[in-house]
Design a protein around this motif. Structure first.
Motif, mmCIF file in Angstrom:
data_model
loop_
_atom_site.group_PDB
_atom_site.id
_atom_site.type_symbol
_atom_site.label_atom_id
_atom_site.label_comp_id
_atom_site.label_asym_id
_atom_site.label_seq_id
_atom_site.Cartn_x
_atom_site.Cartn_y
_atom_site.Cartn_z
ATOM 1 N N LEU A 108 0.901 -1.336 -0.017
ATOM 2 C CA LEU A 108 0.108 -0.254 0.092
ATOM 3 C C LEU A 108 0.897 1.302 -0.016
ATOM 4 O O LEU A 108 0.379 2.395 -0.481
ATOM 5 C CB LEU A 108 -0.959 -0.064 1.295
ATOM 6 N N PHE A 109 2.014 1.262 0.649
ATOM 7 C CA PHE A 109 2.731 2.470 0.657
ATOM 8 C C PHE A 109 4.162 2.363 -0.089
ATOM 9 O O PHE A 109 4.862 3.306 0.113
ATOM 10 C CB PHE A 109 3.005 2.781 2.032
ATOM 11 N N MET A 110 4.328 1.323 -0.813
ATOM 12 C CA MET A 110 5.719 1.041 -1.595
ATOM 13 C C MET A 110 5.546 1.637 -3.052
ATOM 14 O O MET A 110 4.402 1.691 -3.674
ATOM 15 C CB MET A 110 5.927 -0.306 -1.961
ATOM 16 N N THR A 111 6.485 2.525 -3.241
ATOM 17 C CA THR A 111 6.426 3.029 -4.963
ATOM 18 C C THR A 111 7.778 2.711 -5.166
ATOM 19 O O THR A 111 8.747 2.968 -4.560
ATOM 20 C CB THR A 111 6.109 4.702 -4.699
ATOM 21 N N VAL A 365 14.435 -2.760 -1.148
ATOM 22 C CA VAL A 365 14.875 -3.148 -2.534
ATOM 23 C C VAL A 365 13.865 -2.898 -3.486
ATOM 24 O O VAL A 365 14.297 -2.209 -4.539
ATOM 25 C CB VAL A 365 15.375 -4.583 -2.589
ATOM 26 N N GLY A 366 12.559 -2.950 -3.239
ATOM 27 C CA GLY A 366 11.584 -2.676 -4.100
ATOM 28 C C GLY A 366 11.505 -1.331 -4.388
ATOM 29 O O GLY A 366 11.019 -0.933 -5.434
ATOM 30 N N GLN A 367 11.816 -0.306 -3.575
ATOM 31 C CA GLN A 367 11.820 1.057 -3.802
ATOM 32 C C GLN A 367 13.019 1.617 -4.151
ATOM 33 O O GLN A 367 12.970 2.956 -4.808
ATOM 34 C CB GLN A 367 11.219 1.771 -2.448
ATOM 35 N N MET A 368 14.159 1.118 -4.354
ATOM 36 C CA MET A 368 15.288 1.720 -4.970
ATOM 37 C C MET A 368 15.428 1.908 -6.230
ATOM 38 O O MET A 368 15.174 1.064 -7.123
ATOM 39 C CB MET A 368 16.460 0.873 -4.558
ATOM 40 N N ARG A 369 15.933 2.859 -6.902
ATOM 41 C CA ARG A 369 16.006 3.304 -8.312
ATOM 42 C C ARG A 369 17.377 3.358 -8.763
ATOM 43 O O ARG A 369 17.773 3.816 -9.684
ATOM 44 C CB ARG A 369 15.114 4.681 -8.195
#
Length: 418
Positions: A108-111, A365-369
């Motif tokens: 819900l709060f991951m981008t 890790v899912g939010q690192m760009r």
């Protein structure tokens, strides 16, 4: 035991921090280089860290249950029911919170660029938790789905195995209590059967000695998460707990009468042998892994069969001997380190760390760009230490709000029922 527990969970987090992060942060080129280092086998072949938990679990369950059996002469049917209910509630309440967080709330709060892959796509955490959450709380998720393409709480396979071992453990423990010879033969026989099963499956499916030295992705559901393969360390723990219950006090009393130099003379060779065995289990695959990773040369079937059938027993047996040495007064400075009072506080958080760390890594890790490429050693070290710190802080919250309150309520209920 507290020190071993904390060091083992830190080892688990280390392996996941490197390998999980590399999968999503473009770190495979870095891993392909760092894997050439012999000391990196601690990460690449860190699987014995899980066997340590199985062995410690078997040791504690056996020792505590034998003390109860000796004190009361046996357990009533209601006490046996309470024995299992206590374990289920103790594990499941925090487990449910971790499933809720990883399966639904984190998304819900991951981008970020990997959110869909991790949280909403096919075989994602959300997808697998929506389909199979009930298998986790019923502790059959190492069987359903049989062939894993994903998982609701990837580390949940361990809890399924541990619960299944806990359910059948009293069979061995009661036999060891009432009919020691039959119990001993039965426990050793089960270990031998498990080792033979691992050897047969490895040979039949032409599997490697480790998933890192094998291109066959079926190894996880054929060997890695199945109870008839993973039970050997738990059985070693059962034998260790029985041995310490039966002879621990007398050995400890005898050791106290020995002069310091004789203690050192007796203990040093045993420590040296067990440490050498543990070193061999972790680092012994270095050549095979190098050949496979660098040249795609698969280890021989003899190497694979022997390692898959013997390594878990060798590791857990060596660890259990070391535990007994420490418990009986022959641990020396190692026992002093492992008995540090600070481990006690951290050890109370290890279950919650285990439940939360992989989901927290997913969020990070899912939010690192960006990929890790500037100074990978430094960046991975910072990443690991940061993940470890966040895992312990989050675990403290889960422990204080769920795990300990449930234990307190259960304790009150149990005392009233008595």
């Amino acid at each position: 035991l507290n020190g071993i527990r904390v060091l083992s969970i830190n080892w688990v987090v280390l392996g996941h921090a490197y390998l999980f992060s590399a999968s999503f942060l473009g770190g495979f080129s870095y891993i392909s280089e760092i894997i050439k280092r012999r000391n990196f086998m601690v990460v690449v072949n860190g699987f014995p860290s899980v066997d340590s938990f199985f062995a410690l679990s078997g040791f504690l369950v056996t020792y505590l249950l034998l003390k109860q059996l000796a004190k009361r002469g046996g357990l009533s049917p209601l006490e046996w029911i309470a024995f299992y209910v206590h374990r289920y509630l103790r594990l499941t309440m925090p487990y449910l919170v971790a499933i809720l967080l990883e399966g639904w709330l984190y998304g819900l709060f991951m981008t970020g660029p990997r959110v869909q892959q991790l949280m909403t796509g096919p075989a994602s955490y959300h997808d697998m938790c929506e389909k199979y959450w009930y298998t986790n709380v019923s502790y059959i998720n190492n069987f359903v789905p049989w062939k894993h393409t994903g998982a609701c709480l990837g580390q949940g396979w361990y809890l399924a195995n541990d619960m299944q071992f806990f359910i059948i453990a009293p069979i061995f423990i009661v036999l060891l209590f009432g009919k020691p010879l039959i119990g001993l033969l039965g426990t050793v026989g089960a270990m031998v059967c498990s080792a033979i099963t691992a050897a047969v499956i490895t040979a039949h499916y032409h599997l490697g000695p480790s998933s890192v030295a094998d291109s066959n992705q079926d190894q996880f559901w054929l060997l890695y998460n199945k109870p008839w393969i993973r039970i050997t360390p738990y059985l070693v723990g059962i034998l260790g707990g029985w041995f310490y219950w039966k002879w621990g006090q007398s050995i400890t009393a005898g050791v106290k009468t020995l002069p310091a130099w004789l203690k050192v003379m007796c203990a040093t060779p045993i420590w040296a042998v067990t440490a050498a065995v543990e070193y061999g289990v972790v680092f012994g695959l270095y050549g095979d892994i190098q050949n496979f990773q660098q040249h795609q040369i698969k280890p021989s079937e003899a190497d694979s069969v022997s390692y898959q059938s013997v390594a878990r027993i060798a590791w857990s047996l060596s660890l259990m001997v070391q535990v007994l040495l420490c418990q009986c007064g022959l641990g020396g400075f190692i026992n002093s380190i492992l008995s540090w009072s600070g481990w006690l506080i951290l050890s109370r958080l290890t279950y919650s760390v285990f439940l939360l760390h992989l989901g927290l890594q997913t969020v990070l890790v899912g939010q690192m760009r960006h990929t890790l490429f500037l100074n990978p050693d430094f960046e991975f070290a910072v990443l690991y230490l940061g993940m470890l710190a966040i895992a312990y802080l989050s675990a403290a919250v889960l422990y204080l709000t769920v795990e300990q309150p449930v234990a307190n309520l259960e304790g009150i209920t149990y005392r009233k029922s008595k």
